[in-house]
Design a protein around this motif. Structure first.
Motif, short mmCIF file in Angstrom:
data_model
loop_
_atom_site.label_atom_id
_atom_site.label_comp_id
_atom_site.label_asym_id
_atom_site.label_seq_id
_atom_site.Cartn_x
_atom_site.Cartn_y
_atom_site.Cartn_z
N UNK A 78 41.85 -57.12 -20.49
CA UNK A 78 41.32 -56.91 -19.18
C UNK A 78 40.99 -58.27 -18.59
N UNK A 79 41.36 -58.48 -17.35
CA UNK A 79 41.18 -59.76 -16.70
C UNK A 79 40.58 -59.56 -15.32
N UNK A 80 39.79 -60.51 -14.87
CA UNK A 80 39.32 -60.48 -13.49
C UNK A 80 40.09 -61.53 -12.70
N UNK A 81 40.10 -61.36 -11.39
CA UNK A 81 40.86 -62.24 -10.51
C UNK A 81 40.06 -62.47 -9.24
N UNK A 82 39.95 -63.71 -8.81
CA UNK A 82 39.34 -64.00 -7.51
C UNK A 82 40.10 -65.12 -6.83
N UNK A 83 40.05 -65.13 -5.52
CA UNK A 83 40.71 -66.14 -4.71
C UNK A 83 39.77 -67.32 -4.56
N UNK A 132 41.07 -66.71 -12.85
CA UNK A 132 41.15 -65.55 -13.75
C UNK A 132 40.18 -65.75 -14.91
N UNK A 133 39.68 -64.64 -15.42
CA UNK A 133 38.84 -64.68 -16.62
C UNK A 133 39.21 -63.49 -17.48
N UNK A 134 38.98 -63.64 -18.76
CA UNK A 134 39.32 -62.59 -19.73
C UNK A 134 38.04 -61.92 -20.22
N UNK A 135 38.08 -60.61 -20.34
CA UNK A 135 36.93 -59.84 -20.83
C UNK A 135 36.90 -59.85 -22.35
N UNK A 136 35.76 -60.20 -22.89
CA UNK A 136 35.51 -60.10 -24.34
C UNK A 136 34.17 -59.42 -24.51
N UNK A 137 34.19 -58.20 -24.97
CA UNK A 137 33.00 -57.36 -25.00
C UNK A 137 31.86 -57.97 -25.82
#
Length: 155
Positions: free
Chosen positions: A1-6, A16-21
């Motif tokens: 799962x990754x987040x994305x922002x402009x 981008x960032x990666x989710x690590x629970x």
């Protein structure tokens, strides 16, 4: 799962960032955009082909990062609050704990800027207003927990 922002703080890019629970160390990467067509800036003859190379890369010690944005000086992360980092991610009550907005300059330790609703996911920096925006992922078990927010971080 990754987040994305402009990222509109200078030369346009994507963050981008990666989710690590249940751990920190997730990558946060800035990808360059081509000013002419707003696509990823690749080494191909057009930006529809080729390879894109990251403009910058970092790792954040924040656990459970679900959003990352930058104002050009600081990075902001939505993630697990430090006091909840050791909670069992499979415990249903964990999903209803507050999330924190952390901030840090590249190469520096992050600090909690503020607490927010559970599962804050998407962050976006608005250069025109100098404000950070976010939304949480879902409505948690308690009513009224869906939130869209904006905050004006200190300088």
């Amino acid at each position: 799962m990754t987040s994305l922002s402009l990222d509109r703080t200078g030369t346009d890019g994507l963050i981008t960032s990666e989710f690590r629970r249940s751990t920190g160390g997730a990558p946060v990467v800035r990808w360059p955009l081509n000013a002419a067509d707003a696509l990823l800036d690749t080494d191909g003859t057009t930006n529809y082909e080729g390879t894109v190379h990251a403009a910058a890369g970092y790792r954040t010690p924040v656990w459970g990062v679900q959003g990352a944005a930058t104002d050009g000086t600081y990075f902001y992360f939505s993630g697990t609050c430090p006091e909840y980092a050791d909670r069992d991610p499979n415990d249903p009550a964990t999903a209803d704990l507050p999330y924190c907005i952390h901030w840090a300059k590249p190469g520096s330790a992050p600090h909690v800027l503020t607490y927010g609703p559970p599962l804050i996911q998407n962050l976006s920096w608005a250069p025109s207003s100098g404000r950070l925006w976010g939304i949480n992922e879902r409505i948690a078990s308690a009513p009224g927990v869906r939130s869209v927010f904006s905050l004006d971080p200190p300088n």
